[in-house]
Design a protein around this motif. Structure first.
Motif, PDB file in Angstrom:
ATOM      1  N   ASN A  11      38.580  43.374  39.221  1.00 16.07           N
ATOM      2  CA  ASN A  11      37.292  43.570  38.792  1.00 16.07           C
ATOM      3  C   ASN A  11      36.806  42.516  37.643  1.00 16.07           C
ATOM      4  OD1 ASN A  11      37.779  44.837  35.757  1.00 16.07           O
ATOM      5  ND2 ASN A  11      38.809  46.146  37.098  1.00 16.07           N
ATOM      6  N   SER A  12      35.667  42.653  37.413  1.00 18.02           N
ATOM      7  CA  SER A  12      35.074  41.431  36.667  1.00 18.02           C
ATOM      8  C   SER A  12      35.408  41.709  35.087  1.00 18.02           C
ATOM      9  CB  SER A  12      33.560  41.252  36.684  1.00 18.02           C
ATOM     10  OG  SER A  12      32.767  42.677  36.412  1.00 18.02           O
ATOM     11  N   MET A  13      35.571  42.953  34.714  1.00 11.61           N
ATOM     12  CA  MET A  13      35.888  43.070  33.138  1.00 11.61           C
ATOM     13  C   MET A  13      37.337  42.630  32.960  1.00 11.61           C
ATOM     14  SD  MET A  13      34.553  47.046  32.487  1.00 11.61           S
ATOM     15  CE  MET A  13      35.029  46.848  30.852  1.00 11.61           C
ATOM     16  N   ASP A  14      38.353  42.936  34.088  1.00 12.55           N
ATOM     17  CA  ASP A  14      39.713  42.479  33.854  1.00 12.55           C
ATOM     18  C   ASP A  14      39.661  40.600  33.629  1.00 12.55           C
ATOM     19  OD1 ASP A  14      40.715  44.792  33.561  1.00 12.55           O
ATOM     20  OD2 ASP A  14      41.588  44.812  35.596  1.00 12.55           O
ATOM     21  N   ALA A  15      38.587  40.198  34.564  1.00  5.14           N
ATOM     22  CA  ALA A  15      38.463  38.655  34.959  1.00  5.14           C
ATOM     23  C   ALA A  15      38.088  38.223  33.496  1.00  5.14           C
ATOM     24  CB  ALA A  15      37.607  38.404  35.938  1.00  5.14           C
ATOM     25  N   MET A  16      37.171  38.828  32.794  1.00  2.00           N
ATOM     26  CA  MET A  16      36.471  38.357  31.542  1.00  2.00           C
ATOM     27  C   MET A  16      37.394  38.548  30.712  1.00  2.00           C
ATOM     28  SD  MET A  16      34.179  36.747  30.104  1.00  2.00           S
ATOM     29  CE  MET A  16      32.329  36.838  29.780  1.00  2.00           C
ATOM     30  N   ALA A  17      38.322  39.716  30.359  1.00  2.00           N
ATOM     31  CA  ALA A  17      39.137  39.701  29.292  1.00  2.00           C
ATOM     32  C   ALA A  17      40.625  38.685  29.508  1.00  2.00           C
ATOM     33  CB  ALA A  17      39.783  41.175  29.347  1.00  2.00           C
ATOM     34  N   LEU A  18      40.946  38.717  30.858  1.00  2.00           N
ATOM     35  CA  LEU A  18      42.050  37.405  30.960  1.00  2.00           C
ATOM     36  C   LEU A  18      41.441  36.258  30.648  1.00  2.00           C
ATOM     37  CD1 LEU A  18      44.929  36.681  31.802  1.00  2.00           C
ATOM     38  CD2 LEU A  18      44.082  36.921  34.115  1.00  2.00           C
TER      39      LEU A  18
END
Length: 86
Positions: A11-18
């Motif tokens: 998901n995009s939230m994981d992409a942003m955090a990573l």
């Protein structure tokens, strides 16, 4: 042959955090649309430029408990003349 390397997450939230954690560790990367050839459900992924950073990216994701779905590499097919107008 120049290659492009991607980190695929769910998901995009994981992409942003990573992505933010990779940036903090000085790993050159960019948020990017997921390549169609990668056949992945999330439309956002992380493009990273040095294949040697893969192990560090895995380590960062484990520290953040972010599941990496896959790593995807492909030949760079970008047109070098795409933005040349004269």
């Amino acid at each position: 042959m120049e290659m492009k390397h991607y980190v695929l997450v769910s998901n995009s939230m994981d992409a942003m955090a990573l992505y933010q954690a990779m940036e903090d560790k000085k790993i050159k990367s960019t948020l990017a649309p997921t390549p169609r050839e990668a056949d992945h459900c999330c439309g956002v992924c992380i493009l990273y430029y040095d294949e040697n950073d893969k192990d560090m990216i895995k380590k960062i994701s484990e520290e953040l408990t972010i599941n990496i779905d896959d790593f995807y590499s492909c030949e760079n097919k970008d047109d070098p003349n795409r933005y040349k107008f004269c």
